[in-house]
Design an enzyme around this catalytic site. Structure first.
Site, PDB file in Angstrom:
ATOM      1  N   HIS A 256       4.762   7.184  60.424  1.00  0.00           N
ATOM      2  CA  HIS A 256       4.486   8.279  61.371  1.00  0.00           C
ATOM      3  C   HIS A 256       5.707   9.177  61.485  1.00  0.00           C
ATOM      4  O   HIS A 256       6.831   8.678  61.666  1.00  0.00           O
ATOM      5  CB  HIS A 256       4.194   7.725  62.771  1.00  0.00           C
ATOM      6  CG  HIS A 256       3.042   6.775  62.832  1.00  0.00           C
ATOM      7  ND1 HIS A 256       1.825   7.113  63.369  1.00  0.00           N
ATOM      8  CD2 HIS A 256       2.917   5.480  62.431  1.00  0.00           C
ATOM      9  CE1 HIS A 256       1.004   6.076  63.302  1.00  0.00           C
ATOM     10  NE2 HIS A 256       1.643   5.066  62.731  1.00  0.00           N
TER      11      HIS A 256
ATOM     12  N   GLU B  21      -4.525  -4.090  64.843  1.00  0.00           N
ATOM     13  CA  GLU B  21      -3.164  -4.233  65.380  1.00  0.00           C
ATOM     14  C   GLU B  21      -3.331  -4.518  66.873  1.00  0.00           C
ATOM     15  O   GLU B  21      -3.147  -5.637  67.326  1.00  0.00           O
ATOM     16  CB  GLU B  21      -2.357  -2.935  65.164  1.00  0.00           C
ATOM     17  CG  GLU B  21      -0.963  -2.967  65.773  1.00  0.00           C
ATOM     18  CD  GLU B  21      -0.382  -1.571  66.036  1.00  0.00           C
ATOM     19  OE1 GLU B  21      -1.137  -0.631  66.355  1.00  0.00           O
ATOM     20  OE2 GLU B  21       0.856  -1.438  65.963  1.00  0.00           O
TER      21      GLU B  21
END
Ligand code: ADE
Ligand code: ZN
Length: 336
Positions: free
Chosen positions: A23, A203
């Site tokens: 990211h 996740e």
């Protein structure tokens, strides 16, 4: 001091590879954030010596809002993007897909074309300087509404910026609950218009999140996906369909998904036949480097050169790079 680096790390650096899960939001240097905060008279969220200590995903995402809020100019965004490409080259990667989530970047709200243009300027400058090419995955947030998601996709499709390769979704599934159905239409439109699809799941969600990513969101690739290990049928589905997982071991340890690398399922997934690759997620904020991730797993799981080659190959195949870039990287890998 390059001469003092362990030889294994130097060798892992030479492994031709791609990064498919990182990211832009995770690339801020703490000293730069502190400087920007001081200039803008914005208070630090906590003392400097504890700045990068996170209590879990919710706390981390909150920090991203603060950090991205400081990146208010085109120059700052372009430099951050350039820096990511330089970091890739340092790790011996030849390509990356990088995620950017517009919801975190307050100064850019309502100005998506300008934001993408600023990122593109940094990535183009990097490429001109011989650094690796990077594709952009523009991300929805799990806690957004269906309407906001469709609005973003329609804006991307109207823009058709050549830097944008995929639609992504990230954020906190534990906070949002089961949201696959909410985002199905946004992902359907993106896929129908030729964008690739990458989905954070497995996740902060369990196997159900991964199943929804496949069945409701049409994921070409899953970011994390590691909690699929809790459902053997789902592992079988990932193997049958060869849907790649972009796994980020250090991130999972730092954000509390697993207590220690020995508990991490990446090697069990790999041995079951799942297509896994190794990635950094939020490299600077979570203290992960690409070579460091390969080294961590190699040491914990005793990976041979053949295994390393397979993982690097997975990263190249799973990437949204164009055919020329993929062929060049695969060729380099074949002589490693
Ligand atoms: N955004 C940045 N990093 C993330 C992560 N690890 N999970 C979900 N959303 C994120
Ligand atoms: Zn991520």
């Amino acid at each position: 001091m390059p001469n003092e680096r362990p030889p294994a790390v130097d060798r892992l650096r030479t492994l031709p590879k791609a990064e498919v899960h990182a990211h832009l939001e995770g690339c801020f240097e703490p000293a730069v954030l502190e400087q920007w905060a001081t200039q803008a008279r914005v208070p630090m969220p906590r003392p400097r010596e504890h700045l990068l200590e996170f209590e879990g995903l919710a706390d981390f995402l909150h920090f991203l809002d603060w950090a991205c809020g400081l990146a208010s100019t085109r120059e700052r965004l372009a430099e951050l993007s350039y820096g990511y490409s330089r970091r890739l080259a340092d790790g011996g990667a030849g390509y990356a897909d990088v995620i950017v989530n517009p919801t975190h970047w307050r100064a850019w709200h309502g100005r998506l074309p300008d934001m993408i243009d600023a990122i593109d300027a940094g990535l183009s400058a990097a490429e001109q300087d011989g650094l690796p090419p990077v594709g952009l995955c523009v991300s929805l947030l799990r806690t957004q509404s269906s309407d906001a998601a469709i609005e973003l996709v329609d804006a991307l499709l109207a823009l058709r910026h050549p830097r944008v390769v995929a639609l992504s979704i990230d954020g906190n599934e534990a906070a949002a609950g089961r949201t696959g159905p909410r985002f199905a239409e946004a992902f359907r439109r993106a896929g129908a218009a030729g964008l690739r699809r990458t989905v954070h799941a497995g996740e902060s969600s369990g196997p159900q999140g991964v199943r929804d990513a496949i069945e409701l969101l049409g994921a070409d690739r899953i970011d994390h996906g590691v909690r699929a290990i809790e459902d053997p049928d789902l592992v079988g589905l990932l193997v049958d369909r060869q849907i790649p997982l972009g796994v980020c071991p250090t991130s999972n340890l730092k954000l509390g998904v697993y207590p220690a690398i020995e508990d991490h399922p990446i090697d069990r997934l790999r041995r079951a036949g799942v297509v896994v690759s190794v990635n950094t997620d939020d490299p600077v904020l979570l203290g992960a480097s690409l070579v460091g991730e390969y080294a961590l797993c190699s040491q914990a799981f005793g990976w041979s050169d053949d295994v390393l080659r397979t993982l690097a190959r997975n990263s190249i195949d799973a990437s949204f790079a164009n055919a020329d870039v993929k062929a060049r990287l695969a060729q380099a890998l074949s002589s490693w």
